[in-house]
Design a protein around this motif. Structure first.
Motif, PDB file in Angstrom:
ATOM      1  N   VAL B  30     -23.633  12.328 -20.722  1.00  0.00           N
ATOM      2  CA  VAL B  30     -22.769  11.170 -20.487  1.00  0.00           C
ATOM      3  C   VAL B  30     -21.764  11.486 -19.382  1.00  0.00           C
ATOM      4  O   VAL B  30     -21.579  10.692 -18.439  1.00  0.00           O
ATOM      5  CB  VAL B  30     -22.024  10.781 -21.782  1.00  0.00           C
ATOM      6  N   PHE B  31     -21.135  12.655 -19.470  1.00  0.00           N
ATOM      7  CA  PHE B  31     -20.103  12.940 -18.470  1.00  0.00           C
ATOM      8  C   PHE B  31     -20.717  13.258 -17.101  1.00  0.00           C
ATOM      9  O   PHE B  31     -20.095  12.988 -16.071  1.00  0.00           O
ATOM     10  CB  PHE B  31     -19.180  14.054 -18.974  1.00  0.00           C
ATOM     11  N   LEU B  32     -21.926  13.795 -17.122  1.00  0.00           N
ATOM     12  CA  LEU B  32     -22.633  13.981 -15.855  1.00  0.00           C
ATOM     13  C   LEU B  32     -22.925  12.613 -15.235  1.00  0.00           C
ATOM     14  O   LEU B  32     -22.718  12.392 -14.034  1.00  0.00           O
ATOM     15  CB  LEU B  32     -23.941  14.740 -16.127  1.00  0.00           C
ATOM     16  N   ALA B  33     -23.394  11.696 -16.085  1.00  0.00           N
ATOM     17  CA  ALA B  33     -23.681  10.338 -15.608  1.00  0.00           C
ATOM     18  C   ALA B  33     -22.404   9.669 -15.109  1.00  0.00           C
ATOM     19  O   ALA B  33     -22.416   8.932 -14.110  1.00  0.00           O
ATOM     20  CB  ALA B  33     -24.310   9.509 -16.728  1.00  0.00           C
ATOM     21  N   LEU B  34     -21.296   9.963 -15.761  1.00  0.00           N
ATOM     22  CA  LEU B  34     -20.013   9.378 -15.333  1.00  0.00           C
ATOM     23  C   LEU B  34     -19.647   9.904 -13.946  1.00  0.00           C
ATOM     24  O   LEU B  34     -19.174   9.139 -13.091  1.00  0.00           O
ATOM     25  CB  LEU B  34     -18.924   9.709 -16.364  1.00  0.00           C
ATOM     26  N   CYS B  35     -19.869  11.202 -13.742  1.00  0.00           N
ATOM     27  CA  CYS B  35     -19.590  11.773 -12.415  1.00  0.00           C
ATOM     28  C   CYS B  35     -20.408  11.059 -11.342  1.00  0.00           C
ATOM     29  O   CYS B  35     -19.880  10.661 -10.300  1.00  0.00           O
ATOM     30  CB  CYS B  35     -19.936  13.264 -12.386  1.00  0.00           C
ATOM     31  N   HIS B  36     -21.714  10.880 -11.624  1.00  0.00           N
ATOM     32  CA  HIS B  36     -22.578  10.182 -10.661  1.00  0.00           C
ATOM     33  C   HIS B  36     -22.089   8.750 -10.442  1.00  0.00           C
ATOM     34  O   HIS B  36     -22.046   8.264  -9.317  1.00  0.00           O
ATOM     35  CB  HIS B  36     -24.028  10.171 -11.154  1.00  0.00           C
ATOM     36  N   HIS B  37     -21.740   8.122 -11.544  1.00  0.00           N
ATOM     37  CA  HIS B  37     -21.282   6.724 -11.490  1.00  0.00           C
ATOM     38  C   HIS B  37     -20.052   6.611 -10.574  1.00  0.00           C
ATOM     39  O   HIS B  37     -19.991   5.741  -9.705  1.00  0.00           O
ATOM     40  CB  HIS B  37     -20.951   6.269 -12.913  1.00  0.00           C
ATOM     41  N   ARG B  44     -14.828   0.804 -11.957  1.00  0.00           N
ATOM     42  CA  ARG B  44     -13.886   1.664 -12.680  1.00  0.00           C
ATOM     43  C   ARG B  44     -13.170   0.910 -13.783  1.00  0.00           C
ATOM     44  O   ARG B  44     -12.240   1.424 -14.385  1.00  0.00           O
ATOM     45  CB  ARG B  44     -12.856   2.238 -11.705  1.00  0.00           C
ATOM     46  N   GLU B  45     -13.594  -0.326 -14.018  1.00  0.00           N
ATOM     47  CA  GLU B  45     -12.965  -1.063 -15.106  1.00  0.00           C
ATOM     48  C   GLU B  45     -13.534  -0.553 -16.436  1.00  0.00           C
ATOM     49  O   GLU B  45     -14.737  -0.342 -16.557  1.00  0.00           O
ATOM     50  CB  GLU B  45     -13.246  -2.577 -15.010  1.00  0.00           C
TER      51      GLU B  45
END
Lengths: 220, 150
Positions: B30-37, B44-45
């Protein structure tokens, strides 16, 4: 009279619904308090019971983090969420804001305070060393209930009872100025008052002027 | 963000029934995906809702891959004293039994609310209407209250 649906009450909890009906309807206020109280209490039990254990079973690389979390869990400036999840009275925002001065200066009955010390395993508490503190202050609709009380020390940390008093005062002003929903204020202070302080005062450390803030009376 | 949401997310993933190692894997994904996102200049909402939504979906996929429905694991907090544990254990067990017996969607809503998500965020994570979230939570509150004898 047509009452609010649960969905409408929950929208109000998140600051999205119209509160007018709630202000004048004891039935809906009671249902609102029931829903908000039950969810807050479940949240306290759910959050209080799991995270430390997670780290306990984690790999050795997480050991330091686990120790940090354990220390945080046992920090005396935060209540034990399982013993003190917080409890509220069915009050509206308007009622909180016109509440009598006694709510600002309410001290826990002695018998109840002694029960709180016993629950926390504190024998012979030193006079003036603690405030038997309402986790959710009565000035924000907190209930006179043992689930809403905990022994907060004056010393041992910068996060003292006086600093929390300053937060309570500020939150009430925000609620009464219409800048913060009552339910949000109650939930934030019950979940982690230090995090709430940091959020609302936008600081990592207590402000200097709050170190000597005096509102509630110490245990004697 | 990582420090703030990692703990609640892992707690939610565990409560969904993922084994610890899988919950940790999913949390990292999830946090890896967040970094990519964020790197892709994604929206960013309401990033908290985003984190839980991605975690929820990955957890369901992981459960399917595991090929079984894993019962939520009860993990007791080691910090309380034996006296506190004695006082709390019955109540906690009662509540956990109620939560385990809830319909899955109701359980998701309750656990997400317990992690501090707003109703709108819960609706987005679980992909149901606000009314359905409210109904799920009201049912759960009713069952919790019943077992508490209120």
């Amino acid at each position: 009279m047509k009452h609010c649906t649960d969905a409408e009450l929950m929208a109000i909890m998140d600051g999205e619904g119209a509160r007018e009906h709630l202000e004048g309807c004891p039935h809906c206020r009671a249902r609102y308090a029931e829903l908000a109280g039950a969810l807050r209490e479940f949240s306290a039990i759910h959050r209080g019971g799991r995270p430390v254990a997670w780290w306990r079973y984690a790999a050795a690389a997480c050991l330091l983090v686990a120790a940090g979390l354990w220390l945080m869990r046992s920090r005396p400036e935060l209540p034990n969420a399982a013993l003190t999840p917080g409890a509220t009275r069915p009050m509206t925002q308007a009622e909180v804001c016109v509440a009598l001065a006694q709510d600002d200066d309410r001290i826990a009955p002695r018998a109840m305070a002694e029960q709180v010390f016993a629950k926390y395993g504190i024998r012979n508490p030193q006079p003036r060393a603690y405030e038997v503190d309402y986790l959710i202050t009565p000035a924000l609709g907190g209930a006179e209930d043992v689930r809403n009380l905990w022994p907060q020390p004056y010393g041992g940390s910068v996060w003292t009872a006086r600093v929390k008093d300053a937060l309570e005062d500020y939150l009430r002003k925000m609620v009464c100025n219409g800048r913060l929903e009552l339910a949000t204020a109650q939930e934030d202070i019950a979940t982690d008052w230090i995090a709430a302080y940091q959020k609302y005062f936008r600081t990592d450390q207590p402000l200097v002027e709050h170190a000597g803030f005096v509102k509630d009376r110490p245990w004697e | 963000m990582y420090g703030q949401w990692r703990g609640p997310l892992l707690r939610y993933l565990l409560a969904l029934g993922l084994p610890k190692a899988d919950a940790e894997d999913v949390g990292q994904e999830v946090f890896l995906a967040l970094c990519h996102h964020l790197h892709r200049d994604g929206g960013r909402e309401n990033l908290r809702g985003w984190v839980f939504r991605v975690g929820h979906n990955l957890a369901l996929q992981r459960r399917t891959q595991l090929g079984r429905t894993v019962e939520p694991v009860e993990v007791l907090d080691p910090a309380p004293t034996p006296e506190e544990l004695a006082l709390l254990s019955c109540r906690r067990e009662r509540l956990q039994a109620v939560v385990a017996a809830l319909p899955e969607r109701d359980r998701w809503c309750l656990l997400l609310r317990a992690e501090g998500l707003r109703y709108r965020e819960i609706a987005e994570v679980v992909e149901i209407s606000l009314g359905a979230v409210a109904a799920a939570l009201a049912r759960s509150v009713g069952k919790l209250a019943a077992v508490e004898g209120r």
